[in-house]
Design a protein around this motif. Structure first.
Motif, PDB file in Angstrom:
ATOM      1  N   VAL A  72      19.597   1.794  -2.784  1.00 53.92           N
ATOM      2  CA  VAL A  72      18.505   0.990  -2.291  1.00 53.92           C
ATOM      3  C   VAL A  72      17.392   2.137  -1.861  1.00 53.92           C
ATOM      4  O   VAL A  72      17.634   2.989  -1.439  1.00 53.92           O
ATOM      5  CB  VAL A  72      18.760   0.394  -0.936  1.00 53.92           C
ATOM      6  N   VAL A  73      16.340   1.744  -2.330  1.00 52.80           N
ATOM      7  CA  VAL A  73      15.129   2.659  -2.326  1.00 52.80           C
ATOM      8  C   VAL A  73      13.706   1.964  -1.783  1.00 52.80           C
ATOM      9  O   VAL A  73      13.470   0.822  -2.309  1.00 52.80           O
ATOM     10  CB  VAL A  73      14.888   3.474  -3.827  1.00 52.80           C
ATOM     11  N   ASP A  74      13.004   2.629  -0.826  1.00 53.88           N
ATOM     12  CA  ASP A  74      11.849   1.834  -0.295  1.00 53.88           C
ATOM     13  C   ASP A  74      10.869   2.815  -0.236  1.00 53.88           C
ATOM     14  O   ASP A  74      10.854   4.196   0.044  1.00 53.88           O
ATOM     15  CB  ASP A  74      12.076   1.461   1.183  1.00 53.88           C
ATOM     16  N   LEU A  75       9.721   2.476  -1.056  1.00 52.87           N
ATOM     17  CA  LEU A  75       8.639   3.251  -1.170  1.00 52.87           C
ATOM     18  C   LEU A  75       7.285   2.631  -0.602  1.00 52.87           C
ATOM     19  O   LEU A  75       7.044   1.504  -0.785  1.00 52.87           O
ATOM     20  CB  LEU A  75       8.042   3.541  -2.785  1.00 52.87           C
ATOM     21  N   ASP A  76       6.380   3.583   0.255  1.00 53.66           N
ATOM     22  CA  ASP A  76       5.234   3.148   0.723  1.00 53.66           C
ATOM     23  C   ASP A  76       4.015   4.134   0.077  1.00 53.66           C
ATOM     24  O   ASP A  76       4.318   5.337   0.864  1.00 53.66           O
ATOM     25  CB  ASP A  76       5.149   3.059   2.409  1.00 53.66           C
ATOM     26  N   TYR A  77       3.293   3.764  -0.767  1.00 52.76           N
ATOM     27  CA  TYR A  77       2.227   4.764  -1.075  1.00 52.76           C
ATOM     28  C   TYR A  77       1.073   4.214  -1.156  1.00 52.76           C
ATOM     29  O   TYR A  77       0.767   2.896  -1.779  1.00 52.76           O
ATOM     30  CB  TYR A  77       2.813   5.455  -2.517  1.00 52.76           C
ATOM     31  N   SER A  78       0.099   4.735  -0.959  1.00 55.65           N
ATOM     32  CA  SER A  78      -1.555   4.435  -0.983  1.00 55.65           C
ATOM     33  C   SER A  78      -2.582   5.582  -1.055  1.00 55.65           C
ATOM     34  O   SER A  78      -2.293   6.535  -0.741  1.00 55.65           O
ATOM     35  CB  SER A  78      -1.785   3.599   0.173  1.00 55.65           C
ATOM     36  N   ARG A  79      -3.656   5.353  -1.709  1.00 52.72           N
ATOM     37  CA  ARG A  79      -4.631   6.215  -1.735  1.00 52.72           C
ATOM     38  C   ARG A  79      -6.033   5.539  -2.175  1.00 52.72           C
ATOM     39  O   ARG A  79      -5.992   4.228  -2.509  1.00 52.72           O
ATOM     40  CB  ARG A  79      -4.834   7.133  -2.888  1.00 52.72           C
ATOM     41  N   GLY A  80      -7.225   5.957  -1.648  1.00 51.93           N
ATOM     42  CA  GLY A  80      -8.590   5.356  -1.960  1.00 51.93           C
ATOM     43  C   GLY A  80      -8.641   4.150  -1.163  1.00 51.93           C
ATOM     44  O   GLY A  80      -7.990   3.972  -0.342  1.00 51.93           O
ATOM     45  N   SER A  81      -9.841   3.578  -1.499  1.00 50.09           N
ATOM     46  CA  SER A  81     -10.382   2.283  -0.546  1.00 50.09           C
ATOM     47  C   SER A  81     -11.299   1.728  -1.624  1.00 50.09           C
ATOM     48  O   SER A  81     -11.809   1.991  -2.540  1.00 50.09           O
ATOM     49  CB  SER A  81     -11.089   2.860   0.509  1.00 50.09           C
ATOM     50  N   GLY A  82     -11.327   0.367  -1.128  1.00 51.83           N
ATOM     51  CA  GLY A  82     -12.186  -0.523  -1.869  1.00 51.83           C
ATOM     52  C   GLY A  82     -11.878  -0.796  -3.350  1.00 51.83           C
ATOM     53  O   GLY A  82     -10.765  -1.043  -3.516  1.00 51.83           O
ATOM     54  N   SER A  83     -12.792  -0.733  -4.191  1.00 57.41           N
ATOM     55  CA  SER A  83     -12.383  -0.989  -5.574  1.00 57.41           C
ATOM     56  C   SER A  83     -11.459  -0.074  -6.049  1.00 57.41           C
ATOM     57  O   SER A  83     -10.950  -0.146  -7.216  1.00 57.41           O
ATOM     58  CB  SER A  83     -13.599  -1.281  -6.328  1.00 57.41           C
ATOM     59  N   GLU A  84     -11.447   1.025  -5.490  1.00 54.83           N
ATOM     60  CA  GLU A  84     -10.715   2.426  -6.209  1.00 54.83           C
ATOM     61  C   GLU A  84      -9.353   2.283  -5.296  1.00 54.83           C
ATOM     62  O   GLU A  84      -8.491   3.090  -5.725  1.00 54.83           O
ATOM     63  CB  GLU A  84     -11.376   3.634  -5.765  1.00 54.83           C
ATOM     64  N   GLU A  85      -9.133   1.318  -4.499  1.00 55.60           N
ATOM     65  CA  GLU A  85      -7.600   1.380  -3.608  1.00 55.60           C
ATOM     66  C   GLU A  85      -6.690   1.250  -4.814  1.00 55.60           C
ATOM     67  O   GLU A  85      -6.665   0.232  -5.530  1.00 55.60           O
ATOM     68  CB  GLU A  85      -7.862   0.555  -2.599  1.00 55.60           C
ATOM     69  N   PHE A  86      -5.488   2.013  -4.519  1.00 53.56           N
ATOM     70  CA  PHE A  86      -4.220   1.808  -5.198  1.00 53.56           C
ATOM     71  C   PHE A  86      -3.155   2.028  -4.032  1.00 53.56           C
ATOM     72  O   PHE A  86      -3.276   2.916  -3.266  1.00 53.56           O
ATOM     73  CB  PHE A  86      -4.106   3.004  -6.313  1.00 53.56           C
ATOM     74  N   GLY A  87      -2.413   1.156  -4.171  1.00 51.69           N
ATOM     75  CA  GLY A  87      -1.045   1.216  -3.148  1.00 51.69           C
ATOM     76  C   GLY A  87       0.074   0.301  -3.524  1.00 51.69           C
ATOM     77  O   GLY A  87      -0.069  -0.662  -4.333  1.00 51.69           O
ATOM     78  N   ILE A  88       1.111   0.727  -3.113  1.00 54.48           N
ATOM     79  CA  ILE A  88       2.290  -0.064  -3.308  1.00 54.48           C
ATOM     80  C   ILE A  88       3.547   0.110  -2.300  1.00 54.48           C
ATOM     81  O   ILE A  88       3.517   1.001  -1.656  1.00 54.48           O
ATOM     82  CB  ILE A  88       3.086   0.403  -4.490  1.00 54.48           C
TER      83      ILE A  88
END
Length: 286
Positions: free
Chosen positions: A255-271
């Motif tokens: 089992v693997v759990d990932l929390d990643y994010s960067r940027g904001s607004g229209s540039e936001e990327f996260g999972i």
């Protein structure tokens, strides 16, 4: 028509991203043990182990891409369907109680599709190319090793480990719109991210006899340091079955759990994702 295209694009993009991340995590921190770990009886001799493996996963995730968010669940079959090419493997080298390892992965996932808009006047076509390269560089130390049982046939081992993980992600989406009687127009949307993050963990191995061993392990990394993930943790259990003096079969569940994010607004990327499933592999000793 605009809403239909937008919803379709989001749906396909999320599937690609999740299939990509989920499959790629098969090598992000693959630290399954090998049967017949070096015992430390020959501290001056190097022992090397090569392990090709495959992790079959299902995924539950929430993702944000270019400011658009959505959730998806993928079965093991869904993930495999998006995989065009993948290679993964692990190399361990031990000298006495010290162990060094490299775990590498490259994956290429793709999808394409098309659909027609209102009254079949507009045709949309999309294809996606997603690639991942990942590498773990780790150091382990065997701080505990004890034999027991009626004939000392059983052995319990504990190995803490830690290191640095490098990850590279590329996503490229090509979208083409054709309007009958007017013409066509295309747009390419692409992004890439790479980061380095630390991780720490430990592994417990219980050799039941000279043929069969079981283990449990877990680690955590990222911790929001620099451009690293906010948190990535994993836990796995498995067994090793010795086929010969230099070869063993490995199987288990991770089992693997990932929390990643960067940027904001229209540039936001996260999972925010959880991947789980069985793994299978072979260990070859040298």
């Amino acid at each position: 028509m605009k809403n239909s295209m937008h919803l379709y694009y989001r749906h396909r993009l999320f599937l690609i991203v999740f299939a990509f991340f989920g499959s790629s995590l098969s090598a992000v921190s693959s630290t399954e043990p090998v049967l017949s770990q070096p015992s430390g009886d020959s501290p001056d001799a190097w022992e090397v182990y090569l392990k090709p493996y495959f992790w079959s996963i299902s995924i539950d995730a929430t993702s944000t891409v270019n400011g658009l968010s959505g959730s998806v669940s993928l079965s093991n079959k869904d993930v495999v369907d998006y995989l065009d090419f993948g290679i993964m493997g692990r190399l361990e080298a031990w000298k006495g109680p010290w162990g060094f390892y490299f775990d590498g992965l490259f994956m290429n996932l793709g999808a394409d599709g098309s659909f027609k808009g209102a009254r079949n006047v507009v045709n949309f076509a999309m294809d996606a190319d997603v690639r991942l390269g990942m590498a773990d560089f780790g150091l382990a130390y065997r701080i505990f090793e004890n034999r027991f049982g009626s004939d000392n046939e059983q052995k319990l081992t504990f190995e803490p480990y830690g290191g640095l993980r490098y990850a590279y992600v590329r996503q490229r989406i090509n979208l083409n719109v054709n309007i009958a009687g007017v013409g066509s127009a295309g747009r390419t949307i692409g992004t890439s991210e790479d980061w380095v993050e630390p991780f720490v963990g430990g592994r417990v191995i219980w050799d039941l006899n000279d043929t069969l061993g079981v283990y449990a392990m877990g680690d955590a990394g990222g911790f929001g340091i620099g451009s690293a993930s906010d948190l990535l943790y994993q836990f796995s259990v498995g067994l090793d079955y010795k086929l010969s003096e230099t070869t063993s079969f490995n199987a288990g569940y991770r089992v693997v759990d990932l929390d990643y994010s960067r940027g904001s607004g229209s540039e936001e990327f996260g999972i925010d994702m959880r991947a789980k499933g069985p793994f299978f592999g072979m260990t070859i000793g040298f």
